[in-house]
Design an enzyme around this catalytic site. Structure first.
Site, PDB file in Angstrom:
ATOM      1  N   ARG A  48       0.790  -1.221  -0.079  1.00  0.00           N
ATOM      2  CA  ARG A  48      -0.048   0.096   0.063  1.00  0.00           C
ATOM      3  C   ARG A  48       1.003   1.262  -0.035  1.00  0.00           C
ATOM      4  O   ARG A  48       0.563   2.333  -0.551  1.00  0.00           O
ATOM      5  CB  ARG A  48      -0.783   0.090   1.163  1.00  0.00           C
ATOM      6  CG  ARG A  48      -2.164  -1.063   0.922  1.00  0.00           C
ATOM      7  CD  ARG A  48      -3.140  -0.871   2.151  1.00  0.00           C
ATOM      8  NE  ARG A  48      -4.179  -1.598   2.114  1.00  0.00           N
ATOM      9  CZ  ARG A  48      -4.246  -3.100   2.964  1.00  0.00           C
ATOM     10  NH1 ARG A  48      -3.134  -3.269   3.710  1.00  0.00           N
ATOM     11  NH2 ARG A  48      -5.291  -3.555   2.636  1.00  0.00           N
ATOM     12  N   GLY A 189       2.412  -6.990  21.746  1.00  0.00           N
ATOM     13  CA  GLY A 189       2.212  -7.194  20.411  1.00  0.00           C
ATOM     14  C   GLY A 189       1.250  -8.217  20.023  1.00  0.00           C
ATOM     15  O   GLY A 189       0.992  -8.717  19.127  1.00  0.00           O
ATOM     16  N   ASP A 203     -12.957 -12.872  15.006  1.00  0.00           N
ATOM     17  CA  ASP A 203     -11.889 -13.538  14.496  1.00  0.00           C
ATOM     18  C   ASP A 203     -11.923 -14.969  14.838  1.00  0.00           C
ATOM     19  O   ASP A 203     -11.864 -15.846  13.745  1.00  0.00           O
ATOM     20  CB  ASP A 203     -10.406 -13.206  15.227  1.00  0.00           C
ATOM     21  CG  ASP A 203      -9.255 -14.067  14.653  1.00  0.00           C
ATOM     22  OD1 ASP A 203      -8.637 -13.686  13.552  1.00  0.00           O
ATOM     23  OD2 ASP A 203      -8.725 -14.979  15.438  1.00  0.00           O
ATOM     24  N   LYS A 207     -13.086 -18.426  12.004  1.00  0.00           N
ATOM     25  CA  LYS A 207     -12.131 -19.753  11.894  1.00  0.00           C
ATOM     26  C   LYS A 207     -13.229 -20.759  12.094  1.00  0.00           C
ATOM     27  O   LYS A 207     -13.140 -21.922  11.356  1.00  0.00           O
ATOM     28  CB  LYS A 207     -11.097 -19.707  12.821  1.00  0.00           C
ATOM     29  CG  LYS A 207     -10.061 -18.558  12.427  1.00  0.00           C
ATOM     30  CD  LYS A 207      -9.014 -18.341  13.454  1.00  0.00           C
ATOM     31  CE  LYS A 207      -7.994 -17.339  13.426  1.00  0.00           C
ATOM     32  NZ  LYS A 207      -7.203 -17.101  14.552  1.00  0.00           N
TER      33      LYS A 207
END
Length: 429
Positions: A48, A189, A203, A207
């Site tokens: 991007r 993180g 999320d 799945k």
């Protein structure tokens, strides 16, 4: 074709995973060639922002024209690591139309509109592989898609989101509150700045839809998945679970109902410490499969991060490349069963219900009568006096969600019961 002629690879996306994939394609070029039978040549990377520094990445490969790269007719294999629905869907369809096989980690797209992708790949005679879309490095897609196709899978259950497992594990081991552990997960993180997709269960639900589609040979979409996140899990819930010999996990569960429909959902669940999933620590993932003949199988490992996910991507790339060299194809979409979805309210589970009540004679009997009125039987009761009030926790036998919800609604109308009532599923018999 000459064995020295390279297969050309286009990479869409160069974030944490994409940059790792690009580096491994270069560093492991000789090994990959030996496994495939022909070399791989990375011919372009769509990004991007061209101006960003990408250590170890040849800047001459970079382009911000993703559509032109995806649709190149000389490309054999396209790796899509952009995520999201668009432009990923349009780029994948362009790659397929140009004759490229596709490797993707895009769980959101596959759960939302996988049927379109599969149909396009079938019509074009190319492969679509997506091991990295579920549970990172854990090989779970291929076992369901290939290894267990001679068996009948009856249930798939697992921890498929590393962020939520890290948070719940820290809450259990350290006694910390949700907000504090979420902040720690963001510092390390493990969680995004906007953690909604993880902590609200989106999320994991994507799945779950993919796993259910594969396990039960039916097309299952994200909208079919009943979903609840972990933002409502409190330190009191964690303590109650400990007292009952359980830990709380965000479980994705897909199972065949008695009528042959698919019951599936993502919910915080109390898991007995004797269950293999209870011991999965930190940001790890694990998937537990039950089948008629193979019995119980569990797959466990790192569920996220650049290296684990890149490993799964490269595994798919090697498989797709081998198929290309041999002139064969891997398995396509299997939807022959076309099973329906069990309405969420008709799904049965055990439940743990905690509430604050007036500490007076007869209140427990009233609570038990309320549950019985809605065909919910109680397995165990815990009561802790707090002066004029008491903390009451009840464990139910298997009950349908509609019955539990109706009982809770009646309890909230009772003067002796405070309206803040916590409800959580419990795994196991």
């Amino acid at each position: 074709m000459d064995e020295s002629t390279p297969l050309k690879v286009a990479l869409l996306g160069c974030g944490t995973v994409g940059s790792m994939v690009a580096r491994l394609l270069i560093e492991q070029a000789d090994d990959l060639q030996a496994r495939i039978g022909r070399p791989l040549e990375l011919v372009g990377i769509a990004v991007r922002r061209l101006e960003l520094e990408r250590p170890g990445i040849d800047r001459t490969l970079l382009t911000d024209d993703a559509m032109s790269l995806a649709g190149r007719p000389d490309v054999d294999l396209v790796i899509e690591l952009l995520g999201g629905i668009e432009p990923a869907r349009s780029l994948i369809l362009a790659a397929i139309a140009a004759g490229s096989s596709v490797v993707t980690a895009n769980k959101a797209l596959l759960a939302e509109d996988g049927g379109t992708i599969y149909a396009a790949a079938e019509a074009a005679g190319v492969d679509i592989y997506y091991e990295a879309a579920v549970a990172g490095a854990i090989p779970i897609i291929r076992p369901l898609r290939e290894s267990l196709v001679g068996d009948e899978v009856t249930a798939v259950m697992g921890i498929v989101n590393g962020t939520t497992n890290f948070i719940l594990d820290k809450m259990h081991t350290d006694g910390a509150d949700f907000a504090d552990v979420l902040a720690e997960a963001q510092r390390l993180g493990y969680a995004e700045t906007d953690p909604t997709a993880d902590v609200e269960g989106y999320d994991a639900a994507a799945k779950a839809a993919i796993l259910a589609s594969l396990a039960f040979h039916s097309r299952v979409k994200l909208s079919d998945v009943s979903r609840e996140g972990i933002t409502g899990v409190t330190s009191e819930d964690i303590a109650a679970a400990k007292e009952m010999g359980c830990v709380i996990k965000l479980l994705a569960r897909c199972a065949l109902s008695e009528d042959g429909t698919i019951a599936l959902g993502v919910h915080p669940t109390m898991v007995p410490v004797s269950h293999p999933l209870a011991a999965i620590p930190g940001a790890y993932n694990a998937v537990f499969i039950e089948s008629r003949h193979a019995g119980r199988l569990m797959f466990m490992g790192p569920g996220a991060g650049g290296s684990p996910t890149a490993s799964a991507v490269l595994g798919d790339l090697v498989t797709a490349a081998r198929n290309r060299v041999r002139g064969t194809r891997g398995p396509g979409e299997s939807t022959y069963s076309a099973r329906g979805i069990t309405p969420a309210g008709r799904v049965s589970s055990r439940y743990y219900v905690s509430m604050t009540v007036t500490d007076a004679p007869g209140v427990l009997a009233q609570v038990a009568t309320c549950f019985a009125r809605h065909d919910v039987s109680l397995q165990a009761v815990r009561q802790e006096s707090q002066g004029v009030e008491a903390r009451l926790g009840v464990m139910t036998h298997l009950a349908m969600e509609d019955s539990i919800n109706a009982a809770i609604a009646d309890l909230r109308s009772m003067a002796e019961v405070r309206p803040q009532i916590a409800v959580m599923r419990v795994e196991g018999a």
